[in-house]
Design a protein around this motif. Structure first.
Motif, mmCIF file in Angstrom:
data_model
loop_
_atom_site.group_PDB
_atom_site.id
_atom_site.type_symbol
_atom_site.label_atom_id
_atom_site.label_comp_id
_atom_site.label_asym_id
_atom_site.label_seq_id
_atom_site.Cartn_x
_atom_site.Cartn_y
_atom_site.Cartn_z
ATOM 1 N N LEU A 81 11.393 -23.271 -2.942
ATOM 2 C CA LEU A 81 10.932 -24.577 -2.468
ATOM 3 C C LEU A 81 9.791 -25.146 -3.313
ATOM 4 C CD1 LEU A 81 11.097 -23.927 1.365
ATOM 5 C CD2 LEU A 81 12.402 -25.648 0.108
ATOM 6 N N GLY A 82 9.375 -24.416 -4.345
ATOM 7 C CA GLY A 82 8.407 -24.976 -5.277
ATOM 8 C C GLY A 82 6.978 -24.517 -5.115
ATOM 9 N N ALA A 83 6.754 -23.448 -4.352
ATOM 10 C CA ALA A 83 5.390 -22.969 -4.148
ATOM 11 C C ALA A 83 4.829 -22.312 -5.406
ATOM 12 C CB ALA A 83 5.339 -21.975 -2.987
ATOM 13 N N SER A 84 3.520 -22.367 -5.549
ATOM 14 C CA SER A 84 2.788 -21.529 -6.485
ATOM 15 C C SER A 84 2.287 -20.311 -5.708
ATOM 16 C CB SER A 84 1.609 -22.288 -7.092
ATOM 17 O OG SER A 84 2.048 -23.398 -7.843
ATOM 18 N N PHE A 85 1.853 -19.278 -6.431
ATOM 19 C CA PHE A 85 1.428 -18.045 -5.773
ATOM 20 C C PHE A 85 0.146 -17.520 -6.398
ATOM 21 C CE2 PHE A 85 5.952 -18.272 -5.066
ATOM 22 C CZ PHE A 85 6.096 -17.874 -3.749
ATOM 23 N N THR A 86 -0.647 -16.887 -5.575
ATOM 24 C CA THR A 86 -1.812 -16.152 -6.050
ATOM 25 C C THR A 86 -1.777 -14.774 -5.413
ATOM 26 O OG1 THR A 86 -4.236 -16.104 -6.149
ATOM 27 C CG2 THR A 86 -3.260 -17.190 -4.233
ATOM 28 N N LEU A 87 -1.947 -13.743 -6.228
ATOM 29 C CA LEU A 87 -1.793 -12.371 -5.759
ATOM 30 C C LEU A 87 -3.066 -11.841 -5.099
ATOM 31 C CD1 LEU A 87 0.218 -10.679 -8.650
ATOM 32 C CD2 LEU A 87 0.970 -10.948 -6.285
ATOM 33 N N THR A 88 -2.852 -10.941 -4.172
ATOM 34 C CA THR A 88 -3.956 -10.181 -3.594
ATOM 35 C C THR A 88 -3.900 -8.752 -4.123
ATOM 36 O OG1 THR A 88 -2.659 -9.486 -1.674
ATOM 37 C CG2 THR A 88 -3.878 -11.553 -1.480
ATOM 38 N N ARG A 89 -4.923 -7.981 -3.774
ATOM 39 C CA ARG A 89 -4.930 -6.549 -4.044
ATOM 40 C C ARG A 89 -5.295 -5.799 -2.778
ATOM 41 N NH1 ARG A 89 -8.270 -5.942 -9.698
ATOM 42 N NH2 ARG A 89 -9.576 -7.492 -8.681
ATOM 43 N N HIS A 90 -4.773 -4.589 -2.659
ATOM 44 C CA HIS A 90 -5.191 -3.679 -1.602
ATOM 45 C C HIS A 90 -5.967 -2.537 -2.249
ATOM 46 C CE1 HIS A 90 -2.526 -5.917 0.872
ATOM 47 N NE2 HIS A 90 -1.413 -5.315 0.500
ATOM 48 N N ALA A 91 -7.068 -2.142 -1.630
ATOM 49 C CA ALA A 91 -7.815 -0.965 -2.074
ATOM 50 C C ALA A 91 -7.508 0.154 -1.088
ATOM 51 C CB ALA A 91 -9.308 -1.249 -2.123
ATOM 52 N N ILE A 92 -6.862 1.208 -1.568
ATOM 53 C CA ILE A 92 -6.363 2.307 -0.733
ATOM 54 C C ILE A 92 -7.271 3.514 -0.895
ATOM 55 C CG2 ILE A 92 -4.346 3.710 -0.169
ATOM 56 C CD1 ILE A 92 -3.836 0.708 -0.016
ATOM 57 N N TYR A 93 -7.707 4.073 0.221
ATOM 58 C CA TYR A 93 -8.485 5.321 0.144
ATOM 59 C C TYR A 93 -7.796 6.385 0.990
ATOM 60 C CZ TYR A 93 -12.140 8.783 0.186
ATOM 61 O OH TYR A 93 -12.833 9.956 0.039
ATOM 62 N N LEU A 94 -7.388 7.472 0.339
ATOM 63 C CA LEU A 94 -6.791 8.617 1.009
ATOM 64 C C LEU A 94 -7.811 9.741 1.048
ATOM 65 C CD1 LEU A 94 -3.529 8.049 -0.849
ATOM 66 C CD2 LEU A 94 -3.465 8.588 1.584
ATOM 67 N N ARG A 95 -7.998 10.283 2.220
ATOM 68 C CA ARG A 95 -9.000 11.333 2.384
ATOM 69 C C ARG A 95 -8.665 12.569 1.548
ATOM 70 N NH1 ARG A 95 -9.671 12.543 8.475
ATOM 71 N NH2 ARG A 95 -7.695 13.602 8.091
ATOM 72 N N ASN A 96 -7.376 12.868 1.413
ATOM 73 C CA ASN A 96 -6.930 14.032 0.644
ATOM 74 C C ASN A 96 -6.885 13.687 -0.846
ATOM 75 O OD1 ASN A 96 -5.065 15.877 -0.724
ATOM 76 N ND2 ASN A 96 -4.580 16.660 1.327
ATOM 77 N N PRO A 97 -7.623 14.390 -1.700
ATOM 78 C CA PRO A 97 -7.663 14.049 -3.129
ATOM 79 C C PRO A 97 -6.313 14.193 -3.820
ATOM 80 C CG PRO A 97 -8.807 16.119 -2.715
ATOM 81 C CD PRO A 97 -8.539 15.513 -1.387
ATOM 82 N N LEU A 98 -5.464 15.132 -3.373
ATOM 83 C CA LEU A 98 -4.136 15.278 -3.972
ATOM 84 C C LEU A 98 -3.266 14.061 -3.666
ATOM 85 C CD1 LEU A 98 -3.405 19.062 -3.285
ATOM 86 C CD2 LEU A 98 -4.160 17.991 -5.422
ATOM 87 N N LEU A 99 -3.390 13.547 -2.453
ATOM 88 C CA LEU A 99 -2.637 12.350 -2.092
ATOM 89 C C LEU A 99 -3.146 11.123 -2.846
ATOM 90 C CD1 LEU A 99 -2.154 12.825 1.763
ATOM 91 C CD2 LEU A 99 -0.483 13.190 -0.071
ATOM 92 N N ARG A 100 -4.461 11.085 -3.115
ATOM 93 C CA ARG A 100 -4.998 9.975 -3.913
ATOM 94 C C ARG A 100 -4.360 9.972 -5.308
ATOM 95 N NH1 ARG A 100 -10.076 11.261 -1.646
ATOM 96 N NH2 ARG A 100 -10.879 12.175 -3.569
ATOM 97 N N MET A 101 -4.230 11.152 -5.893
ATOM 98 C CA MET A 101 -3.624 11.262 -7.217
ATOM 99 C C MET A 101 -2.153 10.844 -7.162
ATOM 100 S SD MET A 101 -3.576 14.572 -9.775
ATOM 101 C CE MET A 101 -2.716 15.585 -8.570
ATOM 102 N N LEU A 102 -1.456 11.243 -6.097
ATOM 103 C CA LEU A 102 -0.058 10.865 -5.947
ATOM 104 C C LEU A 102 0.083 9.356 -5.775
ATOM 105 C CD1 LEU A 102 2.857 11.915 -5.648
ATOM 106 C CD2 LEU A 102 2.443 12.057 -3.179
ATOM 107 N N ALA A 103 -0.835 8.737 -5.041
ATOM 108 C CA ALA A 103 -0.789 7.293 -4.816
ATOM 109 C C ALA A 103 -0.918 6.530 -6.128
ATOM 110 C CB ALA A 103 -1.886 6.880 -3.845
ATOM 111 N N ARG A 104 -1.726 7.035 -7.025
ATOM 112 C CA ARG A 104 -1.877 6.369 -8.323
ATOM 113 C C ARG A 104 -0.571 6.382 -9.109
ATOM 114 N NH1 ARG A 104 -6.956 9.119 -7.979
ATOM 115 N NH2 ARG A 104 -8.671 7.617 -7.780
ATOM 116 N N ARG A 105 0.200 7.466 -8.960
ATOM 117 C CA ARG A 105 1.451 7.604 -9.706
ATOM 118 C C ARG A 105 2.583 6.782 -9.077
ATOM 119 N NH1 ARG A 105 1.756 11.861 -13.283
ATOM 120 N NH2 ARG A 105 4.011 11.993 -12.957
#
Length: 354
Positions: A311-335
């Protein structure tokens, strides 16, 4: 004082706190609106990835393991995360992590604007510094939703349509023929009709119709929320009511704030709304109404980016900042983060076409 990044009226944010979505626990962290809710980790995944996981053997039993009690910074009634203007952009991520990140396995600062043309310069600068500080504090930054908007820089509908391809112009004009069978009424919030409980029940039932057919079921707003908003004359809200042969077939709740028309909620009667192409009709009605009021932007929200791009809209993106308490899961989230960033395609396509 209004929050940084706030596009909506204060009353809408207050309504979220007083009447939160069903199942939400509203909090405040370092002066910033926040909430805790059950969250399906597939909610923002690419549609293809989500489908593959849901079709995996045994998903109906083990799929519940993907639903986590999650802390969110932000609200679901504001387009962006809201922050106090006096907050320290570099110190706030650590405060949020200490306040919310330890109590839940997952914390999400949702909808941080990326150099949004809809925000003022101070908000844009603050949000950029905040996002960088989140990354330094161990958060994972992911692209969020593509927020649709239209600058009101055209003098007529024909001028607006002329910017689209000939094929789209033809298709849109064909769909808009149905609007001649639809009457539109603008009703200000606070109007006496909204004091009638049966009327509010009807509006809420139409909202539930739209919620039920949505692909994402996360934040179901309550009837009490809509009753409070519809009965409040202070926030500049206006409900556009669509009638066919004397019967209401849809409504659209918008707000005028700082020269922008903020499109927030809709309710439809099916199949009548589809038969009369009410989505297309309401889009062009809102553009015309914003133009007639001398507004600068129509802000159409982040759902349904494909049709809004068409329909002709323009867009502007957002970002989410994710924090996982488990450091291994944080590393997995990056991948795995790239599988949760599908809206960027609409930002590129929509902005290229307009």
């Amino acid at each position: 004082m209004r929050y940084l990044n706030q596009l909506e009226p204060d009353a809408l944010v207050a309504g979220f706190v007083e009447h939160p979505p069903i199942g939400f626990q509203v909090l405040e962290a370092a002066g910033t609106p926040a909430f805790v809710a059950s969250f399906d980790l597939l909610t923002t995944a690419d549609a293809e990835v989500r489908q593959r996981v849901m079709q995996a053997p045994g998903y109906r039993w083990w799929g519940r393991l993907l639903r986590w009690r999650t802390a969110f910074v932000g609200t679901t009634v504001s387009e962006y995360a809201l922050f106090p203007r006096a907050a320290d952009a570099t110190g706030l991520p650590g405060q949020l992590r200490a306040r919310l990140g330890r109590g839940q396995r997952l914390m999400i600062v949702k909808d941080i604007p990326q150099d949004s043309p809809l925000c003022d310069a101070s908000s844009r600068d603050w949000s950029a510094r905040f996002a960088a500080a989140c990354q330094a504090e161990g958060f994972v930054l992911l692209e969020g939703q593509a927020l649709a908007y239209v600058p009101i820089d055209f003098a007529s509908e024909d001028e607006y349509l002329a910017r689209l391809s000939s094929g789209r112009r033809k298709d849109i004009r064909r769909k808009l023929r149905k609007r001649d069978d639809v009457e539109v009424e603008a009703v200000a919030c606070g109007d006496a009709r909204f004091a009638n409980d049966a009327m509010v029940d009807t509006y809420y039932r139409l909202y539930e119709n739209v919620y039920a057919q949505s692909e994402i079921h996360f934040d179901k707003l309550s009837r009490d929320f809509f009753a409070a908003v519809l009965r409040d004359a202070s926030h500049g809200g206006v409900a556009f009511i669509y009638h066919h042969q004397g019967e209401m077939i849809g409504w659209n709740l918008c707000f005028v704030v700082d020269g922008k028309l903020i499109d927030k909620y809709v309710g439809f009667v099916y199949p009548q709304a589809r038969e009369h192409n009410l989505y297309f009709t309401s889009w062009f009605h809102n553009l015309a109404w914003a133009r007639d009021q001398g507004l600068t932007h129509y802000v159409a929200g982040w759902t349904d980016p494909e049709i809004k791009s068409y329909l002709g809209a323009s867009f502007t993106l957002t970002r989410h900042a994710i924090y996982l308490r488990n450091p291994l899961l944080r590393m997995l989230a990056r991948r795995l983060g790239r599988f949760f960033e599908s809206d960027s395609q609409w930002a590129k396509q929509g902005n290229a076409q307009t």
